[in-house]
Scaffold this motif. Structure first.
Motif, PDB file in Angstrom:
ATOM      1  N   VAL A 159       0.823  -1.206   0.000  1.00 24.47           N
ATOM      2  CA  VAL A 159       0.000   0.000   0.000  1.00 24.47           C
ATOM      3  C   VAL A 159       0.859   1.259   0.000  1.00 24.47           C
ATOM      4  CG1 VAL A 159      -0.212   0.180   2.514  1.00 24.47           C
ATOM      5  CG2 VAL A 159      -2.070   1.000   1.038  1.00 24.47           C
ATOM      6  N   GLU A 160       2.096   1.124   0.468  1.00 22.34           N
ATOM      7  CA  GLU A 160       3.022   2.265   0.488  1.00 22.34           C
ATOM      8  C   GLU A 160       3.391   2.740  -0.922  1.00 22.34           C
ATOM      9  OE1 GLU A 160       2.940   0.318   4.287  1.00 22.34           O
ATOM     10  OE2 GLU A 160       3.440  -0.509   2.297  1.00 22.34           O
TER      11      GLU A 160
ATOM     12  N   ASP B  89     -10.838  -3.354   0.534  1.00 22.64           N
ATOM     13  CA  ASP B  89      -9.531  -3.147   1.151  1.00 22.64           C
ATOM     14  C   ASP B  89      -9.430  -1.717   1.671  1.00 22.64           C
ATOM     15  OD1 ASP B  89      -6.761  -2.948   1.726  1.00 22.64           O
ATOM     16  OD2 ASP B  89      -6.346  -4.563   0.308  1.00 22.64           O
TER      17      ASP B  89
ATOM     18  N   PRO C 166      -7.357  -0.224   3.881  1.00 22.09           N
ATOM     19  CA  PRO C 166      -6.049   0.459   3.864  1.00 22.09           C
ATOM     20  C   PRO C 166      -5.715   1.077   2.504  1.00 22.09           C
ATOM     21  CG  PRO C 166      -5.873  -1.596   5.064  1.00 22.09           C
ATOM     22  CD  PRO C 166      -7.243  -1.587   4.448  1.00 22.09           C
ATOM     23  N   TRP C 167      -6.024   0.360   1.401  1.00 22.91           N
ATOM     24  CA  TRP C 167      -5.777   0.920   0.076  1.00 22.91           C
ATOM     25  C   TRP C 167      -6.682   2.123  -0.179  1.00 22.91           C
ATOM     26  CZ3 TRP C 167      -2.057   0.446  -3.444  1.00 22.91           C
ATOM     27  CH2 TRP C 167      -1.213  -0.672  -3.399  1.00 22.91           C
TER      28      TRP C 167
ATOM     29  N   ILE D  95      -7.863   4.215   2.052  1.00 27.30           N
ATOM     30  CA  ILE D  95      -7.339   5.336   2.842  1.00 27.30           C
ATOM     31  C   ILE D  95      -6.101   5.925   2.161  1.00 27.30           C
ATOM     32  CG2 ILE D  95      -6.229   5.951   5.036  1.00 27.30           C
ATOM     33  CD1 ILE D  95      -8.060   3.861   6.373  1.00 27.30           C
ATOM     34  N   ALA D  96      -5.243   5.039   1.645  1.00 23.82           N
ATOM     35  CA  ALA D  96      -4.029   5.505   0.965  1.00 23.82           C
ATOM     36  C   ALA D  96      -4.380   6.317  -0.281  1.00 23.82           C
ATOM     37  CB  ALA D  96      -3.147   4.313   0.606  1.00 23.82           C
TER      38      ALA D  96
END
Length: 236
Positions: free
Chosen positions: A90-91, A113, A115-116, A118-119
């Motif tokens: 994700v980074e 997903d 986290p993705w 939010i990223a």
């Protein structure tokens, strides 16, 4: 920052605006050309674009074409498909705002997903704040139907302009198939193109994949693309 343009390396031909049959999508093509060539980043410049359509209508082709044109303008660009997110961290989205153009494909693949999501939300905020980056996103669904868990992300995606990639009619599908065959050095008649349309999936991307086999065997056997040759090669 070095370029990270992860375009397909095994393409038989370069995907550009020249080999994209626009038809009813001319307004979208004109917009993307403007985005790719907007070196003078003044106010009112289109910094966020959202495109949607079912699979096989050319969304990825348009992203590759926009990247290709931007590179011709000596601009840095990056392409990323969320279809490949299981192989990515994700980074990956951190720092992308350093590029002039960011193309993100297959947004629907991050629907489950958080986290993705939010990223991506954070990336859009950084792009907006920076003010001199263009961001193009593609998905299968219109914004109101995009299955995301993060409401704020949907809100951010609505900040830009939205386009639907229109389906080509049979005549334009034939044109597209013939054009892509020509890019590979193949001569395809209208009759052969119509035969393929009538006997195979009407998904243009699936039809174009058949060109790989036809290209290889026509070269090996030194044969032209006739209907009998196509029938025997593709077992139709």
């Amino acid at each position: 920052m070095s370029k990270q343009l992860s375009l397909p390396v095994l393409l038989k031909e370069q995907l550009t605006f020249d080999n994209f049959v626009a038809a009813e999508n001319q307004q979208l093509v004109d917009h993307l050309i403007s985005v790719a060539t907007s070196i003078d980043k003044t106010s009112g410049y289109p910094w966020l674009t959202y495109c949607f359509a079912e699979t096989g209508l050319g969304k990825s082709h348009l992203l590759f074409a926009t990247c290709y044109l931007a590179e011709q303008q000596q601009q840095s660009c990056v392409y990323l498909s969320f279809r490949d997110k299981r192989h990515l961290a994700v980074e990956m989205l951190e720092g992308l705002e350093a590029y002039d153009l960011i193309c993100l494909d297959d947004i629907e693949y991050i629907e489950d997903d958080l986290p993705w999501q939010i990223a991506l939300f954070d990336l859009i905020n950084r792009v907006k704040e920076q003010g001199d980056v263009r961001l193009i996103l593609c998905a299968r669904f219109p914004l109101q139907s995009l299955p995301l868990q993060l409401p704020d992300l949907l809100s951010r995606l609505s900040w830009g302009v939205s386009f639907r990639v229109a389906t080509l009619d049979e005549i334009d599908r034939c044109k597209a198939l013939i054009l892509r065959a020509e890019q590979r050095g193949l001569v395809m008649s209208v009759d052969v193109a119509k035969f393929l349309l009538n006997h195979l999936q009407r998904d243009l991307s699936a039809l174009i994949k058949c060109l790989d086999k036809l290209d290889e065997l026509s070269l090996q056997q030194q044969r032209k693309l006739t209907i009998p040759f196509v029938k025997s090669t593709l077992n139709l």
